[in-house]
Design an enzyme around this catalytic site. Sequence first.
Site, PDB file in Angstrom:
ATOM      1  N   ASP A 263       0.816  -1.218   0.000  1.00  0.00           N
ATOM      2  CA  ASP A 263       0.000   0.000   0.000  1.00  0.00           C
ATOM      3  C   ASP A 263       0.848   1.266   0.000  1.00  0.00           C
ATOM      4  O   ASP A 263       0.390   2.317  -0.440  1.00  0.00           O
ATOM      5  CB  ASP A 263      -1.032   0.010   1.134  1.00  0.00           C
ATOM      6  CG  ASP A 263      -0.443  -0.171   2.507  1.00  0.00           C
ATOM      7  OD1 ASP A 263       0.677  -0.672   2.614  1.00  0.00           O
ATOM      8  OD2 ASP A 263      -1.120   0.183   3.494  1.00  0.00           O
TER       9      ASP A 263
HETATM   10  C1  LAN Z   1       3.942  -0.891   9.990  1.00  0.00           C
HETATM   11  C2  LAN Z   1       3.881   0.534   9.635  1.00  0.00           C
HETATM   12  C3  LAN Z   1       3.162   0.847   8.360  1.00  0.00           C
HETATM   13  C4  LAN Z   1       2.055  -0.127   8.056  1.00  0.00           C
HETATM   14  C5  LAN Z   1       1.068   0.377   6.979  1.00  0.00           C
HETATM   15  C6  LAN Z   1       1.744   0.802   5.691  1.00  0.00           C
HETATM   16  C7  LAN Z   1       0.338   1.591   7.527  1.00  0.00           C
HETATM   17  C8  LAN Z   1       0.045  -0.709   6.714  1.00  0.00           C
HETATM   18  O1  LAN Z   1      -0.935  -0.268   5.840  1.00  0.00           O
HETATM   19  C9  LAN Z   1       0.725  -1.994   6.312  1.00  0.00           C
HETATM   20  C10 LAN Z   1       1.642  -2.496   7.429  1.00  0.00           C
HETATM   21  C11 LAN Z   1       2.730  -1.494   7.835  1.00  0.00           C
HETATM   22  C12 LAN Z   1       3.814  -1.503   6.782  1.00  0.00           C
HETATM   23  C13 LAN Z   1       3.400  -1.858   9.156  1.00  0.00           C
HETATM   24  C14 LAN Z   1       3.568  -3.281   9.527  1.00  0.00           C
HETATM   25  C15 LAN Z   1       4.049  -3.586  10.957  1.00  0.00           C
HETATM   26  C16 LAN Z   1       5.075  -2.585  11.441  1.00  0.00           C
HETATM   27  C17 LAN Z   1       6.273  -2.664  10.527  1.00  0.00           C
HETATM   28  C18 LAN Z   1       4.432  -1.200  11.377  1.00  0.00           C
HETATM   29  C19 LAN Z   1       3.206  -1.046  12.239  1.00  0.00           C
HETATM   30  C20 LAN Z   1       5.499  -0.352  12.027  1.00  0.00           C
HETATM   31  C21 LAN Z   1       6.076  -1.240  13.141  1.00  0.00           C
HETATM   32  C22 LAN Z   1       5.552  -2.676  12.902  1.00  0.00           C
HETATM   33  C23 LAN Z   1       6.615  -3.728  13.288  1.00  0.00           C
HETATM   34  C24 LAN Z   1       6.061  -5.111  13.127  1.00  0.00           C
HETATM   35  C25 LAN Z   1       7.070  -3.448  14.724  1.00  0.00           C
HETATM   36  C26 LAN Z   1       7.996  -4.455  15.306  1.00  0.00           C
HETATM   37  C27 LAN Z   1       7.257  -5.461  16.072  1.00  0.00           C
HETATM   38  C28 LAN Z   1       7.165  -6.749  15.749  1.00  0.00           C
HETATM   39  C29 LAN Z   1       6.005  -7.521  16.188  1.00  0.00           C
HETATM   40  C30 LAN Z   1       8.191  -7.428  14.935  1.00  0.00           C
END
Ligand code: LAN
Length: 746
Positions: free
Chosen positions: A475
């Site tokens: 996205d």
């Molecule tokens: C994110 C941040 C962005 C987010 C969006 C683009 C908003 C979403 O539409 C798709 C998923 C995504 C890319 C996403 C996935 C999970 C993330 C990377 C996070 C929320 C930021 C931090 C998180 C990550 C998993 C944190 C570390 C923790 C673990 C459980 C490994």
Amino acid sequence: MLEIKPSWKDWQLLTKNGRQIWAYKPESNDIDRHLENSSKISQNQARQFSEDFEFDSQNNPNSADLVFRNQWLREKYEPFSGARPNQPKIEDQNIVESLINGVNYFSSLQSEEGHWPGDYGGPMFLLPGLLIASYITGTDFPEPHQALMKIYIKNHQNPDGGWGMHIEGDSTMFGTVMQYVSLRILGVESGDPLLIKARNWVMENGGAVGIPSWGKFYLAVMNLYDWSGFNSLFPEMWLLPKWLPMHPSRYWCHARMVYLPMAYCYAHRVKAPENDLILSLRKEIYCGDFADIDWPKQRNMVCDKDIYTVQSPVLKWMNFFTNGYEKIHFHGLRKKALQFILNYIHAEDLQTEYLDIGPVSQAINSICVWHAHGQQSKQFQQHVKRWYDYLWVAEDGMKMSGYNGSQLWDTAFTTRAILESDIGQLFESTINRAYQFIDRSQILKQHETHEQYFRHPMIGSWPFSTAEQGWPVADCTAEGLSTTLACHHSGLVEAKISEDRIKLAVDVILSYQNQDGGWATYELSRAPKWLEKINPSEIFADIMIDYSWTECSSACILSLIEFQQDFPDYKSQQIKSAINQGIKFVIKQQKADGSWYGGWGVCFTYATWFAVEVLSKARNKEIYDSDILKQHIDRACGFLISKQKSDGGWGETYLSCADMIYTEAEKSQVVNTAWALLALMASDYEHRAVIERGLQLLLDRQTQIGDWPQENISGVFNYNCMITYSAYRNIFPIWALNRYYKSFIC
Ligand code: LAN
């Protein structure tokens, strides 16, 4: 009016190509120089820090990013002096002023290179992971950093003495023990009243044996928990045939990239050497004697305050076998598996310039690289430099961000919010700089080890943060593409992103579509749903597979629709069919009450906005059956109307995400209100008065300079952990005002 406390000035945000580093008393803007910072601070300065970073988390645990914002504003803010659009009616003038004010304010916070820096904190377990990495590797943070980290952790202690998984959460064993250990690493004495209170919480809740498995991992690395109390991570799993559904290459990339270095540490039983601190901590966090603990019995012991996902029988069986295998494991196989794992860690480091996919794996990879190559090795030193990309300073202290930033994401939304109407024409230089950032952030190369390590083709994609971080997101690619098209349409930019590059982005988006018609996050869904049964994390749900999501799908479909308007001949049939399947998927996700559940934002208003946006667009462009679309849109509007509060706004709390039930916040929230308004206006909702009541709330809450207050936390991952999006309080009210302007004023 813009408060800047004395020692806030010691901290400056330096940025370069989207990279964000907080430097202590920098003499220049050279980021690299400040990575070799070894500043010391006096007792007096430390005291001044405590005063200046005093923060009342009881009032609101969400800081408002004032250290960054107020400093930049003081330097860059100027009231808008351009020409206003042609005479709107008197009664609309304050809306136009408010909109211009909002955009003008936010433009002052744009970096030279065009992105909007901002706080991306929220989770409480990230900084402790990094501190444990710094401790075991003997790589201290500079004193000023340590002082601010301490303050941050102290600021977020709950009144009951514990800490939550995230800043808004109730206390958990994971949150509490991790902060406790962190404070001790940072030199706080065990007799500190704060720690005494924390210890009481830990004891009352059964002691650290009940910390969930991720916590068990960190404690084991700290030599505060015996590795035999940890379920096997079965490193040989990586040698299984790739076609097996449980091969780790099929996991959601975040689970894959966290369990990878964890397996390395587990196999090597990496642990800090015993010393006074460790021996003392062993006495502080357990109810009984450390030496008497029956470790294997603790493997599945989880404090009931922490459990979110209950262990399935399948997982229990799997653990039974892998724990059994661990006792007899074959030396040759183990060696081979570990070599593979280390090579993979190296490949990930190189593919991401040592940023790695996220904050958890960055810290654990650092530990592995230190273990394999030593403290002085070049690889480890590269890791250490990147620790600073994950740190952020706000008025509540120094925190670790959930990513190396949300650069691309915020820039894409902000740009589109501004370009929603002709008002965008008043902000030519802002749009130009943002476009430059979008241009520079498209991923145009792939590392040579790309395929070998299970990566999805990514040339033409956009990431969530920066191109050098190198992980494409479906996205984010869609947002990058939609923003590129919007900039080109605006006529404000010189189109540097060529038609070929636009088509590459489309190809990537098409390649990301799942069998179910939807789009996931970073990759295709690679495994069947039952794999979730072996989710060992206890604190997160849906972590094993990359699932299709309403938000990701809606963004991808929307960008394809927009693309087709401009390039009707490119892969016309294929795109039409992708859009069709996608819309079917989105429709299928709608709940009986007309809402959609949001997996990445809080919560139902978030996903409902995404879904209504795309369904309305499809309806306006006469794609898909108009009557069917109307039915779904009407139900969504019905849902939104039913949740409007008496003051005209909308508000949800994070519990909407965790409990999956709409949970109304006491107070309306500007971000939820803006999402609801955007959805209602997208669908041409007929009762304008409803929209105007919401709009009025946004106008009333706006501050004089053009900001909005920082209210509740807006982001989420894996249902149970919340994450800050500090730009949302500006982006979405601006967008909603601008859409109102476009629909009803100009
Ligand atoms: C994110 C941040 C962005 C987010 C969006 C683009 C908003 C979403 O539409 C798709 C998923 C995504 C890319 C996403 C996935 C999970 C993330 C990377 C996070 C929320 C930021 C931090 C998180 C990550 C998993 C944190 C570390 C923790 C673990 C459980 C490994």
